[in-house]
Design a protein around this motif. Structure first.
Motif, PDB file in Angstrom:
ATOM      1  N   MET A   1      -0.468   7.456   0.386  1.00 62.43           N
ATOM      2  CA  MET A   1       0.715   6.824   1.056  1.00 62.43           C
ATOM      3  C   MET A   1       0.447   6.586   2.592  1.00 62.43           C
ATOM      4  N   ARG A   2      -0.336   7.523   3.055  1.00 64.23           N
ATOM      5  CA  ARG A   2      -0.692   7.415   4.727  1.00 64.23           C
ATOM      6  C   ARG A   2      -1.333   6.013   4.771  1.00 64.23           C
ATOM      7  N   ARG A   3      -2.474   5.805   3.851  1.00 68.42           N
ATOM      8  CA  ARG A   3      -3.076   4.576   3.788  1.00 68.42           C
ATOM      9  C   ARG A   3      -2.438   3.226   3.769  1.00 68.42           C
ATOM     10  N   GLU A   4      -1.316   3.280   3.115  1.00 66.97           N
ATOM     11  CA  GLU A   4      -0.292   2.141   3.077  1.00 66.97           C
ATOM     12  C   GLU A   4       0.554   2.212   4.466  1.00 66.97           C
ATOM     13  N   LEU A   5       1.122   3.252   4.824  1.00 68.93           N
ATOM     14  CA  LEU A   5       1.785   3.380   6.274  1.00 68.93           C
ATOM     15  C   LEU A   5       1.075   2.955   7.246  1.00 68.93           C
ATOM     16  N   ASP A   6      -0.173   3.136   7.310  1.00 71.89           N
ATOM     17  CA  ASP A   6      -0.986   2.648   8.562  1.00 71.89           C
ATOM     18  C   ASP A   6      -1.206   1.241   8.512  1.00 71.89           C
ATOM     19  N   LYS A   7      -1.069   0.726   7.330  1.00 71.72           N
ATOM     20  CA  LYS A   7      -1.308  -1.007   7.416  1.00 71.72           C
ATOM     21  C   LYS A   7       0.021  -1.457   7.792  1.00 71.72           C
ATOM     22  N   MET A   8       1.036  -0.834   7.875  1.00 74.02           N
ATOM     23  CA  MET A   8       2.727  -1.513   8.040  1.00 74.02           C
ATOM     24  C   MET A   8       2.825  -1.504   9.779  1.00 74.02           C
ATOM     25  N   PRO A   9       3.528  -2.718   9.702  1.00 73.35           N
ATOM     26  CA  PRO A   9       3.987  -2.823  11.315  1.00 73.35           C
ATOM     27  C   PRO A   9       4.395  -1.897  12.108  1.00 73.35           C
ATOM     28  N   ASP A  10       4.396  -1.488  13.401  1.00 78.43           N
ATOM     29  CA  ASP A  10       4.848  -0.288  14.181  1.00 78.43           C
ATOM     30  C   ASP A  10       6.293  -0.951  14.581  1.00 78.43           C
ATOM     31  N   ASP A  11       7.382  -0.728  13.517  1.00 81.94           N
ATOM     32  CA  ASP A  11       8.700  -1.475  14.069  1.00 81.94           C
ATOM     33  C   ASP A  11       9.576  -0.638  13.462  1.00 81.94           C
ATOM     34  N   PRO A  12      10.844  -0.602  13.854  1.00 81.88           N
ATOM     35  CA  PRO A  12      11.895   0.500  13.574  1.00 81.88           C
ATOM     36  C   PRO A  12      11.898   0.894  12.204  1.00 81.88           C
ATOM     37  N   PHE A  13      11.901  -0.296  11.240  1.00 77.23           N
ATOM     38  CA  PHE A  13      11.696   0.203   9.736  1.00 77.23           C
ATOM     39  C   PHE A  13      10.515   1.047   9.389  1.00 77.23           C
ATOM     40  N   THR A  14       9.345   0.749   9.840  1.00 82.96           N
ATOM     41  CA  THR A  14       8.353   1.516   9.625  1.00 82.96           C
ATOM     42  C   THR A  14       8.418   3.194   9.964  1.00 82.96           C
ATOM     43  N   ARG A  15       8.903   3.058  11.305  1.00 83.48           N
ATOM     44  CA  ARG A  15       9.205   4.397  11.830  1.00 83.48           C
ATOM     45  C   ARG A  15      10.345   5.074  11.381  1.00 83.48           C
ATOM     46  N   ARG A  16      11.152   4.580  10.676  1.00 79.68           N
ATOM     47  CA  ARG A  16      12.328   5.444   9.936  1.00 79.68           C
ATOM     48  C   ARG A  16      11.506   5.594   8.677  1.00 79.68           C
ATOM     49  N   LEU A  17      10.906   4.773   7.762  1.00 76.67           N
ATOM     50  CA  LEU A  17      10.038   5.347   6.610  1.00 76.67           C
ATOM     51  C   LEU A  17       9.269   6.421   6.968  1.00 76.67           C
ATOM     52  N   ARG A  18       8.527   6.560   8.190  1.00 71.14           N
ATOM     53  CA  ARG A  18       7.643   7.818   8.498  1.00 71.14           C
ATOM     54  C   ARG A  18       8.643   8.900   8.418  1.00 71.14           C
ATOM     55  N   ALA A  19       9.665   9.028   9.118  1.00 66.58           N
ATOM     56  CA  ALA A  19      10.588   9.861   9.267  1.00 66.58           C
ATOM     57  C   ALA A  19      11.090  10.382   7.987  1.00 66.58           C
ATOM     58  N   ILE A  20      11.466   9.494   7.023  1.00 69.75           N
ATOM     59  CA  ILE A  20      11.987   9.948   5.837  1.00 69.75           C
ATOM     60  C   ILE A  20      10.773  10.627   5.063  1.00 69.75           C
ATOM     61  N   LEU A  21       9.477  10.061   5.038  1.00 66.60           N
ATOM     62  CA  LEU A  21       8.809  10.793   4.129  1.00 66.60           C
ATOM     63  C   LEU A  21       8.144  12.016   4.878  1.00 66.60           C
ATOM     64  N   SER A  22       8.172  12.119   6.223  1.00 69.70           N
ATOM     65  CA  SER A  22       7.676  13.366   7.095  1.00 69.70           C
ATOM     66  C   SER A  22       8.788  14.481   6.675  1.00 69.70           C
ATOM     67  N   LEU A  23      10.116  13.998   6.422  1.00 69.31           N
ATOM     68  CA  LEU A  23      10.925  14.924   6.369  1.00 69.31           C
ATOM     69  C   LEU A  23      10.996  15.724   5.007  1.00 69.31           C
ATOM     70  N   TYR A  24      10.907  14.742   4.228  1.00 71.55           N
ATOM     71  CA  TYR A  24      10.779  15.388   2.556  1.00 71.55           C
ATOM     72  C   TYR A  24       9.388  16.131   2.567  1.00 71.55           C
ATOM     73  N   LEU A  25       8.133  15.663   3.049  1.00 70.49           N
ATOM     74  CA  LEU A  25       7.239  16.334   2.701  1.00 70.49           C
ATOM     75  C   LEU A  25       6.864  17.484   3.402  1.00 70.49           C
ATOM     76  N   ASP A  26       7.690  17.734   4.698  1.00 70.12           N
ATOM     77  CA  ASP A  26       7.531  19.070   5.381  1.00 70.12           C
ATOM     78  C   ASP A  26       8.629  19.978   5.138  1.00 70.12           C
ATOM     79  N   SER A  27       9.770  19.538   4.346  1.00 65.57           N
ATOM     80  CA  SER A  27      10.771  20.338   4.057  1.00 65.57           C
ATOM     81  C   SER A  27      11.273  20.638   2.774  1.00 65.57           C
ATOM     82  N   GLY A  28      10.955  20.063   2.015  1.00 58.62           N
ATOM     83  CA  GLY A  28      11.377  19.943   0.381  1.00 58.62           C
ATOM     84  C   GLY A  28      12.818  19.891   0.166  1.00 58.62           C
ATOM     85  N   LEU A  29      13.591  18.989   0.937  1.00 58.76           N
ATOM     86  CA  LEU A  29      15.158  19.028   1.114  1.00 58.76           C
ATOM     87  C   LEU A  29      15.339  18.223  -0.271  1.00 58.76           C
ATOM     88  N   ARG A  30      16.655  18.331  -0.547  1.00 58.30           N
ATOM     89  CA  ARG A  30      17.158  17.424  -1.757  1.00 58.30           C
ATOM     90  C   ARG A  30      17.606  16.182  -1.043  1.00 58.30           C
TER      91      ARG A  30
END
Length: 196
Positions: A1-30
Motif C-alpha cells: 500500500m505504501r508503494r502505491e501511495l508514494d506513486k500518487m500525486p501530493d494533492d488533497p485527495f491523496t493526503r486525505r487517503l493517507r489520513a484515512i489509512l493511517s487512522l485505521y492502521l494506528d487505531s483499529g477503529l470501526r
C-alpha cells in the motif's frame, strides 16, 4: 500500500487517503467510529511516567460508550494536513463557508473535498439511487459509505498495480474491505506485544 501511495500525486485527495489509512492502521477503529470522529483535542499518553510519541483520543464505540484510543503523532499530522486542505478549500470558496464556522473540536476528522450542489429533498435528473433526495451535509463530514468506497477503490488499485510485489498467501487486495484494516491493526498489535 505504501508503494502505491508514494506513486500518487501530493494533492488533497491523496493526503486525505493517507489520513484515512493511517487512522485505521494506528487505531483499529470501526468504520462508524471513524465517520463520527472529530478533531477534538487529543491528549498526550504517558508511559512509565514520561510523555510518549502517542496521543489519545476518545471515540464513541458500540452502545455509545466512550473509549480512549491511542494514536501516533504521525497519524495526527496526517489529519492536520487534511484539515489544512479543508480550510484552504473553504477559503477558495470550493466548500461552503459555514464549514469554516464550526469549532475545531467539532470539525469532522475526515471531510468531503468537493461540494455537490443539489437542493436537499429534491429529486435529481436521473433514476439511479445516486440521484435520490439527500439530507444536507451540515459539517462536511465524509460519510462511512464514502470512506468505504475510497478504500475499496484504493485496494483494487493496489491489487492491480502492485501485483508483482505480492507473494503467495498474501491478502487479495481486490477483495479487501474497510474491516480488513481493523484486522491488520490487531495482527500488528499482537505481533508487537509478543515481540517484547
Amino acid at each position: 500500500m505504501r508503494r502505491e501511495l508514494d506513486k500518487m500525486p501530493d494533492d488533497p485527495f491523496t493526503r486525505r487517503l493517507r489520513a484515512i489509512l493511517s487512522l485505521y492502521l494506528d487505531s483499529g477503529l470501526r468504520l462508524s467510529e471513524v465517520e463520527l470522529l472529530t478533531l477534538a483535542t487529543p491528549v498526550p499518553v504517558r508511559l512509565d511516567n514520561e510523555l510518549s510519541d502517542w496521543m489519545q483520543i476518545t471515540v464513541l464505540g458500540k452502545g455509545d460508550k466512550p473509549r480512549a484510543v491511542p494514536i501516533r503523532r504521525s497519524t495526527l499530522d496526517a489529519l492536520e494536513a487534511h484539515y489544512a486542505d479543508r480550510m484552504a478549500l473553504i477559503a477558495e470558496k470550493k466548500l461552503p463557508p459555514e464549514y469554516g464556522e464550526i469549532t475545531r473540536e467539532e470539525t469532522p476528522a475526515l471531510s468531503i473535498l468537493q461540494h455537490v450542489t443539489r437542493t436537499p429533498g429534491k429529486r435529481g435528473p436521473g433514476m439511479t439511487p445516486a440521484d435520490s433526495p439527500r439530507k444536507q451535509n451540515k459539517d462536511g463530514r465524509l460519510a462511512a459509505s464514502s470512506i468505504a468506497g475510497l478504500l475499496k477503490e484504493f485496494f483494487k488499485q493496489v491489487g492491480h498495480n502492485q501485483r508483482e510485489h505480492l507473494v503467495a498467501g498474501q491478502a487479495d487486495f481486490a477483495a479487501a474491505r474497510t474491516h480488513w484494516l481493523r484486522h491488520t491493526y490487531a495482527h500488528r498489535l499482537l505481533y508487537e506485544t509478543e515481540a517484547k
